[in-house]
Design an enzyme around this catalytic site. Structure first.
Site, PDB file in Angstrom:
ATOM      1  N   GLU A  51    -130.397   3.252  71.656  1.00  0.00           N
ATOM      2  CA  GLU A  51    -129.424   3.879  70.754  1.00  0.00           C
ATOM      3  C   GLU A  51    -129.251   2.983  69.537  1.00  0.00           C
ATOM      4  O   GLU A  51    -128.894   1.798  69.665  1.00  0.00           O
ATOM      5  CB  GLU A  51    -128.076   4.118  71.450  1.00  0.00           C
ATOM      6  CG  GLU A  51    -127.106   4.823  70.490  1.00  0.00           C
ATOM      7  CD  GLU A  51    -125.797   5.280  71.134  1.00  0.00           C
ATOM      8  OE1 GLU A  51    -125.773   5.547  72.348  1.00  0.00           O
ATOM      9  OE2 GLU A  51    -124.800   5.357  70.388  1.00  0.00           O
ATOM     10  N   ASP A  85    -125.368   6.032  59.044  1.00  0.00           N
ATOM     11  CA  ASP A  85    -124.658   5.981  57.755  1.00  0.00           C
ATOM     12  C   ASP A  85    -125.232   7.075  56.849  1.00  0.00           C
ATOM     13  O   ASP A  85    -126.443   7.135  56.635  1.00  0.00           O
ATOM     14  CB  ASP A  85    -124.835   4.597  57.112  1.00  0.00           C
ATOM     15  CG  ASP A  85    -124.038   3.537  57.864  1.00  0.00           C
ATOM     16  OD1 ASP A  85    -123.062   3.897  58.553  1.00  0.00           O
ATOM     17  OD2 ASP A  85    -124.407   2.349  57.779  1.00  0.00           O
TER      18      ASP A  85
HETATM   19  C1  LIG Z   1    -121.484   6.050  60.659  1.00  0.00           C
HETATM   20  S1  LIG Z   1    -121.592   4.815  61.862  1.00  0.00           S
HETATM   21  C2  LIG Z   1    -121.738   5.748  63.374  1.00  0.00           C
HETATM   22  C3  LIG Z   1    -121.433   4.950  64.603  1.00  0.00           C
HETATM   23  C4  LIG Z   1    -121.564   5.703  65.930  1.00  0.00           C
HETATM   24  N1  LIG Z   1    -122.924   6.109  66.179  1.00  0.00           N
HETATM   25  C5  LIG Z   1    -120.627   6.894  65.980  1.00  0.00           C
HETATM   26  O1  LIG Z   1    -121.124   8.030  65.901  1.00  0.00           O
HETATM   27  O2  LIG Z   1    -119.401   6.692  66.095  1.00  0.00           O
HETATM   28  C6  LIG Z   1    -123.251   4.206  61.645  1.00  0.00           C
HETATM   29  C7  LIG Z   1    -123.514   2.897  62.362  1.00  0.00           C
HETATM   30  O3  LIG Z   1    -124.884   2.518  62.168  1.00  0.00           O
HETATM   31  C8  LIG Z   1    -124.946   1.113  62.014  1.00  0.00           C
HETATM   32  N2  LIG Z   1    -126.177   0.782  61.254  1.00  0.00           N
HETATM   33  C9  LIG Z   1    -126.384   0.940  59.937  1.00  0.00           C
HETATM   34  N3  LIG Z   1    -127.610   0.509  59.583  1.00  0.00           N
HETATM   35  C10 LIG Z   1    -128.197   0.072  60.729  1.00  0.00           C
HETATM   36  C11 LIG Z   1    -129.451  -0.521  61.018  1.00  0.00           C
HETATM   37  N4  LIG Z   1    -130.356  -0.731  60.055  1.00  0.00           N
HETATM   38  N5  LIG Z   1    -129.716  -0.856  62.295  1.00  0.00           N
HETATM   39  C12 LIG Z   1    -128.812  -0.626  63.272  1.00  0.00           C
HETATM   40  N6  LIG Z   1    -127.603  -0.076  63.054  1.00  0.00           N
HETATM   41  C13 LIG Z   1    -127.297   0.262  61.805  1.00  0.00           C
HETATM   42  C14 LIG Z   1    -123.666   0.760  61.264  1.00  0.00           C
HETATM   43  O4  LIG Z   1    -123.277  -0.594  61.444  1.00  0.00           O
HETATM   44  C15 LIG Z   1    -122.659   1.735  61.855  1.00  0.00           C
HETATM   45  O5  LIG Z   1    -121.950   1.186  62.931  1.00  0.00           O
END
Ligand SMILES: C[S@@+](CC[C@H](N)C(=O)[O-])C[C@H]1O[C@@H](n2cnc3c(N)ncnc32)[C@H](O)[C@@H]1O
Length: 233
Positions: A64, A138
């Protein structure tokens, strides 16, 4: 793809935030001990069989990416104790929350990575994963930022390399332009078949779906989630 053909680290950047509110002392302690126990060591070579990464016997390994506070990951890891889960989250506050949860309820079928998911993807052996979940990545809604989106030709190539044939890539989002973007990029890539028998499938949550924190906010704000499933050909 051989290591020298893999996309170069120098061509990409991590655009998200790494820190939000200060981490409370109790969370800091859980983070430190949790990372000691669950963090993968990417300085060592990946084992050829990923199942050996887990303390318990597992039959398959799923990933995930960007688990946020870990609500969905925790739910899936508890629901399927004989599947190994690797969770990736570079946002310190999210990882701290997850580590608080596993301090209260240790999970032998969990490992984590607290940096950019592209590093982990490049570390994994080919055809080693039984599934990838990218849930509410994001959104980067402004057109000038679309190129920052996690779904891109280079990252789909990473997914295609590490997924086993028949394994699923699941993508959920509440941002229409990102949903269309993902459909177009997966179609253009060629290694993924979109699994939707009818239009309604697009808006039907995955089986056993617990929701995510980000999704709850999107629904409160009146946006409609879409749930895409692609199968690695
Ligand atoms: C909009 S949030 C959604 C979090 C969760 N999946 C939810 O639905 O509540 C997007 C998440 O992706 C993470 N993220 C962004 N770029 C990433 C990357 N290159 N690798 C891993 N995670 C990443 C961010 O830190 C953030 O916590």
């Amino acid at each position: 793809m051989s290591p020298q053909d893999r996309p170069s680290r120098t061509t990409e950047a991590f655009f998200g935030r790494r820190r939000g509110k200060p981490v409370r002392p109790q969370q800091a302690a859980a983070l430190e001990s949790g990372l000691d126990a669950y963090r993968l060591d990417l300085t060592a070579d990946a084992p050829s069989d990923l199942r050996t990464l887990f303390e318990t016997e597992v039959s398959a390994v799923r990933l995930e990416i960007g688990f946020g506070g870990g609500e969905h990951l925790l739910h899936r890891a508890i629901e399927a104790p004989t599947t190994g889960f690797i969770g990736v989250e570079p946002f310190v506050n999210g990882m701290a929350k997850m580590m608080m949860a596993v301090r209260a309820r240790p999970l032998a079928n969990l490992r984590v990575h607290d940096d950019d998911a592209t590093r982990l993807l490049d570390w994994l052996p080919p055809a080693s994963l039984g599934g990838i979940d990218l849930l509410y990545p994001d959104p980067w809604p402004k057109k000038k930022h679309w190129k920052r989106r996690f779904v891109s030709p280079v990252n789909l190539e990473r997914f295609a390399r590490v997924l086993k044939p028949g394994a699923k890539f699941r993508f959920a989002s509440d941002i229409d332009t990102y949903v269309n973007w993902t459909l177009l990029h997966c179609r253009a890539h060629g290694a993924f078949a979109w699994q939707a028998a009818e239009a309604a499938d697009w808006h039907r949550p995955y089986e056993g779906w617990p929701g995510t924190r980000y999704e709850a906010k999107a629904i409160r704000e009146g946006r409609r989630p879409a749930y895409l499933t692609f199968v690695r050909k």
